[in-house]
Design an enzyme around this catalytic site. Structure first.
Site, PDB file in Angstrom:
ATOM      1  N   LEU A 104      32.346  45.004  92.407  1.00 11.49           N
ATOM      2  CA  LEU A 104      32.475  44.459  91.049  1.00 11.49           C
ATOM      3  C   LEU A 104      31.233  43.645  90.696  1.00 11.49           C
ATOM      4  O   LEU A 104      30.729  43.691  89.575  1.00 11.49           O
ATOM      5  CB  LEU A 104      33.725  43.569  90.955  1.00 11.49           C
ATOM      6  N   ASP A 105      30.704  42.937  91.701  1.00 11.49           N
ATOM      7  CA  ASP A 105      29.529  42.085  91.489  1.00 11.49           C
ATOM      8  C   ASP A 105      28.302  42.884  91.045  1.00 11.49           C
ATOM      9  O   ASP A 105      27.397  42.331  90.429  1.00 11.49           O
ATOM     10  CB  ASP A 105      29.208  41.294  92.765  1.00 11.49           C
ATOM     11  N   LYS A 129      34.684  51.771 101.700  1.00 11.68           N
ATOM     12  CA  LYS A 129      35.931  51.836 102.479  1.00 11.68           C
ATOM     13  C   LYS A 129      35.823  51.014 103.767  1.00 11.68           C
ATOM     14  O   LYS A 129      36.793  50.390 104.178  1.00 11.68           O
ATOM     15  CB  LYS A 129      36.254  53.297 102.842  1.00 11.68           C
ATOM     16  N   THR A 175      24.404  66.250 104.764  1.00 11.91           N
ATOM     17  CA  THR A 175      23.771  65.224 105.595  1.00 11.91           C
ATOM     18  C   THR A 175      23.021  65.858 106.773  1.00 11.91           C
ATOM     19  O   THR A 175      22.415  65.152 107.571  1.00 11.91           O
ATOM     20  CB  THR A 175      24.840  64.263 106.156  1.00 11.91           C
ATOM     21  N   ASP A 204      31.320  56.773  99.750  1.00  9.17           N
ATOM     22  CA  ASP A 204      30.529  55.533  99.621  1.00  9.17           C
ATOM     23  C   ASP A 204      31.205  54.495  98.718  1.00  9.17           C
ATOM     24  O   ASP A 204      30.524  53.719  98.043  1.00  9.17           O
ATOM     25  CB  ASP A 204      29.117  55.826  99.071  1.00  9.17           C
ATOM     26  N   ASN A 238      28.782  62.356 109.614  1.00  5.51           N
ATOM     27  CA  ASN A 238      28.241  62.372 108.249  1.00  5.51           C
ATOM     28  C   ASN A 238      28.652  61.084 107.528  1.00  5.51           C
ATOM     29  O   ASN A 238      28.014  60.672 106.572  1.00  5.51           O
ATOM     30  CB  ASN A 238      28.723  63.608 107.460  1.00  5.51           C
ATOM     31  N   GLN A 285      34.349  59.886 103.530  1.00 11.09           N
ATOM     32  CA  GLN A 285      33.949  60.583 102.292  1.00 11.09           C
ATOM     33  C   GLN A 285      34.952  60.230 101.170  1.00 11.09           C
ATOM     34  O   GLN A 285      35.519  59.152 101.207  1.00 11.09           O
ATOM     35  CB  GLN A 285      33.837  62.092 102.502  1.00 11.09           C
ATOM     36  N   GLY A 304      29.278  57.044 106.944  1.00 10.23           N
ATOM     37  CA  GLY A 304      28.539  55.828 107.291  1.00 10.23           C
ATOM     38  C   GLY A 304      29.277  54.657 106.679  1.00 10.23           C
ATOM     39  O   GLY A 304      29.214  54.454 105.475  1.00 10.23           O
ATOM     40  N   HIS A 305      30.037  53.927 107.493  1.00  8.49           N
ATOM     41  CA  HIS A 305      30.812  52.798 106.968  1.00  8.49           C
ATOM     42  C   HIS A 305      30.121  51.489 107.346  1.00  8.49           C
ATOM     43  O   HIS A 305      29.958  51.187 108.523  1.00  8.49           O
ATOM     44  CB  HIS A 305      32.243  52.852 107.498  1.00  8.49           C
TER      45      HIS A 305
HETATM   46  P1  IMP Z   1      28.182  67.337 104.754  1.00 11.85           P
HETATM   47  O1  IMP Z   1      29.456  66.586 104.906  1.00 11.85           O
HETATM   48  O2  IMP Z   1      27.064  66.784 105.579  1.00 11.85           O
HETATM   49  O3  IMP Z   1      28.371  68.820 104.943  1.00 11.85           O
HETATM   50  O4  IMP Z   1      27.697  67.187 103.226  1.00 11.85           O
HETATM   51  C1  IMP Z   1      28.404  67.768 102.134  1.00 11.85           C
HETATM   52  C2  IMP Z   1      28.382  66.852 100.920  1.00 11.85           C
HETATM   53  O5  IMP Z   1      29.143  65.685 101.188  1.00 11.85           O
HETATM   54  C3  IMP Z   1      26.990  66.369 100.522  1.00 11.85           C
HETATM   55  O6  IMP Z   1      26.948  66.201  99.122  1.00 11.85           O
HETATM   56  C4  IMP Z   1      26.904  65.003 101.181  1.00 11.85           C
HETATM   57  O7  IMP Z   1      25.971  64.164 100.540  1.00 11.85           O
HETATM   58  C5  IMP Z   1      28.327  64.525 101.001  1.00 11.85           C
HETATM   59  N1  IMP Z   1      28.742  63.545 102.004  1.00 11.85           N
HETATM   60  C6  IMP Z   1      29.047  63.770 103.287  1.00 11.85           C
HETATM   61  N2  IMP Z   1      29.398  62.619 103.894  1.00 11.85           N
HETATM   62  C7  IMP Z   1      29.328  61.661 102.976  1.00 11.85           C
HETATM   63  C8  IMP Z   1      29.618  60.248 102.992  1.00 11.85           C
HETATM   64  O8  IMP Z   1      30.022  59.665 103.991  1.00 11.85           O
HETATM   65  N3  IMP Z   1      29.417  59.601 101.812  1.00 11.85           N
HETATM   66  C9  IMP Z   1      29.029  60.237 100.682  1.00 11.85           C
HETATM   67  N4  IMP Z   1      28.759  61.538 100.622  1.00 11.85           N
HETATM   68  C10 IMP Z   1      28.915  62.251 101.754  1.00 11.85           C
END
Ligand code: IMP
Length: 443
Positions: free
Chosen positions: A351-352, A37, A150, A34, A59, A244, A61-62
């Site tokens: 930064l904001d 990116k 997720t 998060d 998993n 991630q 989300g961009h």
């Molecule tokens: P999984 O990838 O769904 O197995 O989750 C494993 C860990 O990675 C958990 O703590 C999720 O919250 C974290 N996670 C997975 N994808 C993201 C992402 O895109 N952004 C932030 N955390 C993520």
């Protein structure tokens, strides 16, 4: 300067190489995901020919803002929002075909065109409904020791891949073989699901859903390893889009509170088949502070800072909508990220978000019981006991969202940025002061 290089063809597809001047670049998250990116990829895509996803699945989300339209991409590379760019979903990604079809349809409704610009690896592994159910059952059975996944089935899908029980995109393209493979997997997984108290699945229903998705995905499925190799030989500029972040990496993250893929720079090569000697640069993206979703230690977590961001309407997950845990920037982590990824340049985002804070803290080391340390301990019990050692910086107390040049940033913001670059042992090249493309400062 722009130039046009020769067209290259791959199978039925032909590609124009239009813009040079961007070396092959891996972009990864330097924290717990998060980091923003998606926006940086979108900005850099302007200079790339091809954008490739190398790991993770839906998993991720961009979020990308183009004009007034907000796009949230999960499996499709963020490069898809720039017409004429090629997007590749590499072999290291785990693909839920039903989700991917929905994502393509959703983006089409928003005006994104998919014609001769999306390529999906035939060796990417697939995510099935039993992976999602197993993910959920395992999380529920762990109680307070849950990972906070997720629940998209990512861990079980990579588990099957490693156990050599996965089903790949190329298998889905062969109807008879796929039905047989699926029948076997559903039988085994139904036993597992029943043992965990969940209902089993009907292989007929799953097969029908997956065949319907296969028909829609077939035109995009190809040998992306050879495609990327040919693109490299034709001097195409490739941008590798990490999902991630470093501390969610299966090897280098805060295990077991991690995802199941290689989120660090090394994953770009294994997840695409592009060799390491083709890589020119690594960009690490980091927020000007720290956030995390899911469970696991986070030394600089700060309740009042979390409240501050949530009240501003910031820091809610793009995939699950969960409120993110927030804390001060932790440069013990970002230094470690520079080391394992070989970060050449940093992009600092959000930064904001710090504009209204009178004092800004930065973690420069940890106190672990009676010892001062400047590294990330591998034992989660120890990381959980680490107390941050902070350096304080005066805030700038003025909006930065309209700044477009380094010289337009408030003096205290520039001092903060210089300090965090030094503490992270890298060089800042990009600063983001808002979600829009234009809200970007390049040094
Ligand atoms: P999984 O990838 O769904 O197995 O989750 C494993 C860990 O990675 C958990 O703590 C999720 O919250 C974290 N996670 C997975 N994808 C993201 C992402 O895109 N952004 C932030 N955390 C993520």
């Amino acid at each position: 300067m722009q130039s046009v290089r020769p067209e290259f063809t791959f199978g039925a597809f032909s590609c124009w190489i239009i813009k040079p001047n961007m070396p092959n670049t891996i972009l990864i998250g330097a924290q717990w995901g998060d980091e923003g990116k998606g926006k940086i990829i979108d900005v850099l895509t302007d200079r790339a020919d091809i954008v490739v996803r190398m790991q993770g699945g839906n998993n991720a989300g961009h979020t990308v803002l183009v004009g007034k339209k907000k796009y949230v991409l999960h499996l499709i590379p963020s490069g898809s929002l720039r017409p004429a760019k090629k997007c590749v979903i590499g072999n290291g990604v785990v693909v839920d075909p039903i989700h991917l079809v929905d994502e393509i349809e959703g983006l089409k409704k928003l005006g994104v065109k998919f014609k001769n610009n999306l390529f999906i690896s035939e060796t990417a592994h697939l995510v099935f409904p039993y992976h999602r159910l197993l993910d959920e059952c395992r999380e529920n059975s762990k109680g307070k020791n849950r990972i906070g996944t997720t629940k998209r089935g990512i861990g079980p899908a990579y588990g099957d891949k490693a156990a050599r029980m996965g089903i790949r995109m190329i298998d889905l393209m062969d109807a008879d073989g796929f039905s047989e493979l699926l029948k076997q997997r559903i039988k085994t997984n139904n036993e597992l699901l029943k043992a965990l108290g969940a209902k089993g699945l009907s292989s007929k229903k799953v097969a029908a859903d997956y065949f319907a998705a296969a028909r829609k995905l077939k035109p995009f499925v190809t040998d992306t390893v050879r495609l990327l190799h040919e693109a490299c030989q034709n001097q195409a500029n490739i941008l590798f889009e990490g999902a991630q972040g470093t501390f969610l990496d299966i090897d280098h993250g805060s295990y077991p509170y991690v995802t199941s893929s290689s989120t660090t720079a090394g994953g770009a090569c294994t997840g695409t088949g592009v060799s390491p000697n083709r890589i020119d640069k690594v960009i690490g993206v980091m927020k000007a502070y720290t956030t995390r979703v899911g469970e696991g230690p986070m030394p600089t977590e700060d309740e009042s800072l979390s409240e501050h961001f949530h009240e501003m309407g910031r820091e809610f997950g793009a995939t699950t909508g969960r409120a993110r845990r927030c804390g001060w920037l932790d440069t013990v982590l970002t230094r470690h990220a520079s080391m394992v990824n070989g970060i050449n340049e940093i992009a600092v985002t959000n930064l904001d978000g710090l504009d209204t804070l009178p004092v800004i803290k930065v973690c420069v080391g940890y106190r672990l019981v009676s010892k001062k340390i400047d590294y990330v301990p591998n034992a989660m019990g120890s990381l959980a006991k680490c107390k941050p050692i902070y350096r304080e910086f005066p805030g700038w107390l003025s909006p930065t969202e309209k700044c477009r040049k380094w010289s337009e940033l408030p003096l205290n913001a520039r001092r903060y940025l210089k300090a965090i670059a030094m503490l992270s042992e890298s060089r800042i090249q990009i600063i983001s002061v808002g979600p829009a493309r234009a809200q970007t400062i390049e040094l």
